[in-house]
Design an enzyme around this catalytic site. Structure first.
Site, PDB file in Angstrom:
ATOM      1  N   HIS A   1     -11.076  -2.216  11.816  1.00 41.79           N
ATOM      2  CA  HIS A   1      -9.966  -3.060  11.354  1.00 41.79           C
ATOM      3  C   HIS A   1      -9.760  -4.183  12.388  1.00 41.79           C
ATOM      4  CE1 HIS A   1      -5.495  -3.066   9.888  1.00 41.79           C
ATOM      5  NE2 HIS A   1      -6.200  -4.014   9.323  1.00 41.79           N
TER       6      HIS A   1
ATOM      7  N   LYS B   1      -9.746  -2.438   1.867  1.00 45.03           N
ATOM      8  CA  LYS B   1      -9.434  -1.276   2.707  1.00 45.03           C
ATOM      9  C   LYS B   1     -10.226  -0.046   2.250  1.00 45.03           C
ATOM     10  CE  LYS B   1      -6.279  -3.618   4.986  1.00 45.03           C
ATOM     11  NZ  LYS B   1      -6.615  -4.137   6.330  1.00 45.03           N
TER      12      LYS B   1
ATOM     13  N   CYS C   1       1.544  -8.029  14.218  1.00 46.07           N
ATOM     14  CA  CYS C   1       1.226  -8.522  15.548  1.00 46.07           C
ATOM     15  C   CYS C   1       0.595  -9.909  15.511  1.00 46.07           C
ATOM     16  CB  CYS C   1       0.278  -7.558  16.271  1.00 46.07           C
ATOM     17  SG  CYS C   1       1.050  -6.007  16.734  1.00 46.07           S
TER      18      CYS C   1
ATOM     19  N   SER D   1      -0.272  -3.900  12.093  1.00 45.47           N
ATOM     20  CA  SER D   1       0.370  -4.967  11.328  1.00 45.47           C
ATOM     21  C   SER D   1       1.549  -5.553  12.111  1.00 45.47           C
ATOM     22  CB  SER D   1       0.833  -4.439   9.980  1.00 45.47           C
ATOM     23  OG  SER D   1       1.681  -3.341  10.172  1.00 45.47           O
TER      24      SER D   1
ATOM     25  N   TYR E   1      -1.405  -3.573  -6.759  1.00 46.81           N
ATOM     26  CA  TYR E   1      -1.248  -4.263  -5.476  1.00 46.81           C
ATOM     27  C   TYR E   1      -2.558  -4.291  -4.677  1.00 46.81           C
ATOM     28  CZ  TYR E   1      -0.212  -5.353  -0.727  1.00 46.81           C
ATOM     29  OH  TYR E   1      -0.276  -5.915   0.504  1.00 46.81           O
TER      30      TYR E   1
ATOM     31  N   ARG F   1       0.841  -1.184   0.000  1.00 46.31           N
ATOM     32  CA  ARG F   1       0.000   0.000   0.000  1.00 46.31           C
ATOM     33  C   ARG F   1       0.882   1.241   0.000  1.00 46.31           C
ATOM     34  NH1 ARG F   1      -2.189   1.132   4.252  1.00 46.31           N
ATOM     35  NH2 ARG F   1      -1.312  -0.472   5.593  1.00 46.31           N
TER      36      ARG F   1
ATOM     37  N   ASP G   1      -9.724  -9.703   9.400  1.00 46.22           N
ATOM     38  CA  ASP G   1      -9.207  -8.360   9.110  1.00 46.22           C
ATOM     39  C   ASP G   1     -10.203  -7.230   9.370  1.00 46.22           C
ATOM     40  OD1 ASP G   1      -7.028  -6.756   8.291  1.00 46.22           O
ATOM     41  OD2 ASP G   1      -7.877  -6.516   6.297  1.00 46.22           O
TER      42      ASP G   1
ATOM     43  N   ARG H   1       1.973 -12.291  -0.394  1.00 43.23           N
ATOM     44  CA  ARG H   1       0.627 -12.569   0.106  1.00 43.23           C
ATOM     45  C   ARG H   1       0.036 -13.849  -0.441  1.00 43.23           C
ATOM     46  NH1 ARG H   1      -1.749  -8.483   3.643  1.00 43.23           N
ATOM     47  NH2 ARG H   1      -0.036  -7.013   3.808  1.00 43.23           N
TER      48      ARG H   1
HETATM   49  O1  TSX Z   1       1.318 -14.206  15.764  1.00 45.00           O
HETATM   50  C1  TSX Z   1       1.936 -14.125  16.812  1.00 45.00           C
HETATM   51  N1  TSX Z   1       1.248 -14.221  18.021  1.00 45.00           N
HETATM   52  C2  TSX Z   1      -0.239 -14.322  18.035  1.00 45.00           C
HETATM   53  C3  TSX Z   1      -0.633 -15.694  17.821  1.00 45.00           C
HETATM   54  C4  TSX Z   1      -1.840 -16.169  18.129  1.00 45.00           C
HETATM   55  N2  TSX Z   1       3.295 -13.939  16.773  1.00 45.00           N
HETATM   56  C5  TSX Z   1       3.996 -13.734  15.508  1.00 45.00           C
HETATM   57  C6  TSX Z   1       4.064 -12.245  15.244  1.00 45.00           C
HETATM   58  C7  TSX Z   1       4.498 -11.891  13.882  1.00 45.00           C
HETATM   59  C8  TSX Z   1       3.377 -11.879  12.890  1.00 45.00           C
HETATM   60  C9  TSX Z   1       3.989 -13.903  17.954  1.00 45.00           C
HETATM   61  N3  TSX Z   1       5.295 -13.730  18.186  1.00 45.00           N
HETATM   62  C10 TSX Z   1       3.331 -14.014  19.174  1.00 45.00           C
HETATM   63  C11 TSX Z   1       1.924 -14.202  19.222  1.00 45.00           C
HETATM   64  O2  TSX Z   1       1.338 -14.314  20.287  1.00 45.00           O
HETATM   65  N4  TSX Z   1       4.269 -13.914  20.166  1.00 45.00           N
HETATM   66  C12 TSX Z   1       5.451 -13.731  19.546  1.00 45.00           C
HETATM   67  C13 TSX Z   1       6.759 -13.544  20.216  1.00 45.00           C
HETATM   68  C14 TSX Z   1       7.412 -14.897  20.416  1.00 45.00           C
HETATM   69  C15 TSX Z   1       8.201 -15.455  19.440  1.00 45.00           C
HETATM   70  C16 TSX Z   1       8.800 -16.703  19.646  1.00 45.00           C
HETATM   71  C17 TSX Z   1       8.569 -17.364  20.856  1.00 45.00           C
HETATM   72  C18 TSX Z   1       7.793 -16.811  21.817  1.00 45.00           C
HETATM   73  C19 TSX Z   1       7.204 -15.590  21.599  1.00 45.00           C
HETATM   74  N5  TSX Z   1       9.148 -18.600  21.220  1.00 45.00           N
HETATM   75  C20 TSX Z   1       9.965 -19.389  20.499  1.00 45.00           C
HETATM   76  O3  TSX Z   1      10.320 -19.045  19.397  1.00 45.00           O
HETATM   77  C21 TSX Z   1      10.373 -20.688  21.073  1.00 45.00           C
HETATM   78 MN    MN Z   2      -5.412  -5.328   7.771  1.00 44.32          MN
END
Ligand code: TSX
Ligand code: MN
Length: 595
Positions: free
Chosen positions: A235, A215, A259, A257, A206, A78, A284, A376
């Site tokens: 959102h 969006k 998360c 984004s 895109y 975007r 989304d 994507r």
């Molecule tokens: O999606 C994630 N969530 C929500 C899941 C339901 N991610 C990935 C984020 C990038 C898109 C996460 N990353 C989450 C999470 O709750 N937590 C984390 C951070 C994290 C990363 C690795 C580990 C623990 C926490 N552990 C190991 O790698 C062993």
């Molecule tokens: Mn979105």
């Protein structure tokens, strides 16, 4: 060349036919194709796209019905700096949107659309956002010269004849005009005309810039209509949590984004929660209205997932991996020698002989990524083995809890419940996320993103938050509001909370709070779980780490509330005084507590 005659057996709607004719006069395509949304049409469009090199068939055994698309390398995301809200006054767009005078925008873009479809086919794509029979489902018509866009719209929306049937002879459809033109960033504009219910997008193929139902209509135009009509276009993912006793609770959640919003929407609970099932209503966008019973009811306006590929694997999101096993489109991922797809963060390491997202041979140890970080998948919602039975319910689902979240390495504890609706709006208004390497700019800086709507609100952000505050009076049984953070870190940089499926432990407390059946501790910043309120059995984290993940450091919060004050100032005079007062009160109470 003669004008293409606008004729179709699909509709006699004079407003629609007149508008299509006018747009065809402007864009001068060689052919006009009215999409009916049939299976036969989909096959023919795919054939055309393959013949034109727009789509590459993947291996029919490994990925049945799947295709790879490589976009122009300069057109992969975007473009917020080229996205405009075109309202009569600049104040209406607010300080966080780009604004252009509607007359100026139409004039400028008319010049760019003039003859832009010469030698090409103009696709007229009728679509519905929302369950077709939902009272607030919206009909849009997207005119586009991209077969890739037409095919993506076929997955992401209820596309074709059903939309024309729903529209009938009415004039109240969203008018979307899209042309990839020469795909030049110098001639790229995504213009929204909320006062006309119109969207003109030129110069990009895109997703977020070109699939106008998502969006542009569902969020930017949607939020504008929502304020006018007294509902919420947000959102947010929508998930269904079913308890071992069979009670189903619906939760909506907004995250910026990076998360893991799609991961949360498709979460698989850990062993300890064996009797629980999480199902997806949407990943989304949520459109939420007050129902006859006084609760807030949500529908997902979309019909598919347009998800980020990198990082998706059988550990992080098994349901997504199953969803994209067939009948999916992939954009800017890497291609394996046996006709499958690959991206960074897939389960297996990169195989030999990869072709990267730009179609070049790629070898291990290369400093460049094989898949674009914003590559994507587009997949039908019903491919998800854990889709909710209510995903297409015209009534929607009743929302018991709203969760706001962000990626914060400090300060924000694992979970807090707001004291009341207005405090919940404050939590949403102040949420922010630390930038990751995936986005442009400095890494680790908190970027404020109210309700994750900063790039998607179709009008002034202060008025948007005012609308949220006003909605309280319209909802007799409002959802409870929560703030979560899966990403708090220890001093040594480790994540304190294991995240992913273990987020079920937090979600369980959220659900129990929403139903008024579990306790909490009143802190200065909201209600928090006491240690005995979180089910941590079999959790792969130390008690110390959980304590650190849930801790409230009032010193950190003083700094946080100072920073919130600067952000509030930047939103200008329309920011509701209520939110300024909440900030001051929270800060005063911390100061007066003498920490
Ligand atoms: O999606 C994630 N969530 C929500 C899941 C339901 N991610 C990935 C984020 C990038 C898109 C996460 N990353 C989450 C999470 O709750 N937590 C984390 C951070 C994290 C990363 C690795 C580990 C623990 C926490 N552990 C190991 O790698 C062993
Ligand atoms: Mn979105």
């Amino acid at each position: 060349m003669d004008m293409p005659a606008i004729e179709t057996h699909l509709t006699k709607n004079p407003h629609l036919l007149g508008w299509v004719e006018e747009m065809a006069k402007l864009c001068q395509p060689d052919r006009v194709h009215f999409c009916d949304g049939s299976e036969g049409e989909r096959r023919r469009l795919i054939e055309q796209a393959v013949a034109a090199g727009v789509l590459l068939p993947l291996d029919p055994k490994k990925r049945p019905g799947c295709y790879l698309h490589r976009s122009n390398p300069g057109d992969v995301a975007r473009v917020e700096h080229l996205t405009f809200i075109c309202t009569s006054s600049k104040e209406e767009a607010g300080p966080t949107n780009n604004w252009m005078d509607p007359r100026e925008a139409y004039t400028k873009l008319r010049g760019l659309f003039d003859g832009s479809m010469k030698g090409r086919t103009m696709f007229v794509v009728p679509y519905v956002m929302g369950p077709v029979d939902a009272p607030h489902a919206k009909v849009g018509i997207e005119i586009t010269d991209s077969v890739y866009v037409a095919l993506n719209m076929g997955i992401m929306t209820r596309m074709g004849k059903q939309a024309l049937d729903k529209l009938g002879d009415r004039d109240d459809f969203n008018r979307g005009l899209h042309s990839v033109r020469d795909c030049s960033p110098e001639r790229r504009y995504i213009c929204h005309f909320p006062e006309d219910n119109a969207i003109w997008s030129v110069g990009s193929g895109y997703g977020g810039n070109a699939l106008l139902g998502k969006k542009c209509l569902s969020l930017r135009i949607g939020s504008y209509l929502a304020r006018k009509e007294g509902w919420l276009a947000e959102h947010m993912l929508i998930l269904e949590a079913e308890s071992p006793e069979g009670q189903r609770t619906y939760v909506a959640a907004a995250f910026p984004s990076a998360c893991g919003k799609t991961n949360f929407a498709m979460m698989i609970p850990p062993k300890r929660f064996g009797g629980w099932k999480i199902r997806t209503v949407g990943d989304d966008i949520a459109w939420m209205r007050v129902g006859a019973d006084g609760r807030l009811w949500a529908v997902n306006p979309e019909n598919g997932y347009f998800g980020v590929a990198p990082g998706t694997n059988f550990k992080s999101n098994p349901n997504a991996m199953k969803t994209i096993g067939r009948d999916s489109l992939f954009t800017n991922v890497a291609l394996t020698p046996d006709g499958d797809v690959w991206w960074e963060g897939m389960d297996d390491p990169a195989p030999e002989g990869l072709i990267d997202w730009q179609g070049r041979p790629w070898s291990k140890g290369s400093s460049e990524k094989a898949a674009h970080p914003n590559s994507r998948f587009t997949a039908p919602i019903t491919n998800n083995p854990a889709v909710s039975r209510h995903w297409d319910d015209p009534e929607g689902v009743p929302i018991s809890a709203i969760i706001f979240g962000g990626r914060r390495s400090t300060t924000v504890p694992l979970v807090l419940q707001s004291f009341n609706w207005a405090h919940g709006v404050f939590m949403g208004a102040t949420m922010g996320s630390e930038t990751t390497a995936a986005a442009a700019g400095k890494v680790g800086v908190v970027r404020r993103d109210p309700m994750a709507m900063l790039p998607f609100c179709g009008y002034d952000m202060g008025s948007y938050l005012q609308h949220w505050l006003r909605m309280q009076a319209a909802i007799p049984f409002p959802p409870k509001i929560f703030l979560v953070n899966w990403f708090r870190k220890a001093a040594d940089g480790r994540f304190l909370w294991p995240g992913y499926g273990d987020n079920m432990r937090v979600l369980k407390w959220v659900i129990d709070r929403a139903h008024g059946r579990v306790g909490a501790l009143e802190t200065l910043l909201g209600w928090a779980p006491k240690p005995e309120h979180l089910d941590l059995q079999d959790l792969d984290a130390s008690a110390d780490d959980v304590r650190a993940a849930t801790r409230i450091d009032y010193g950190e919060w003083e700094a946080e509330l100072e920073s919130t004050g600067e952000f509030f100032t930047s939103l200008g005079p329309t920011l509701p005084r209520t939110l300024h007062l909440w900030r001051e009160m929270l800060l005063s109470r911390i100061e007066e507590a003498g920490r």
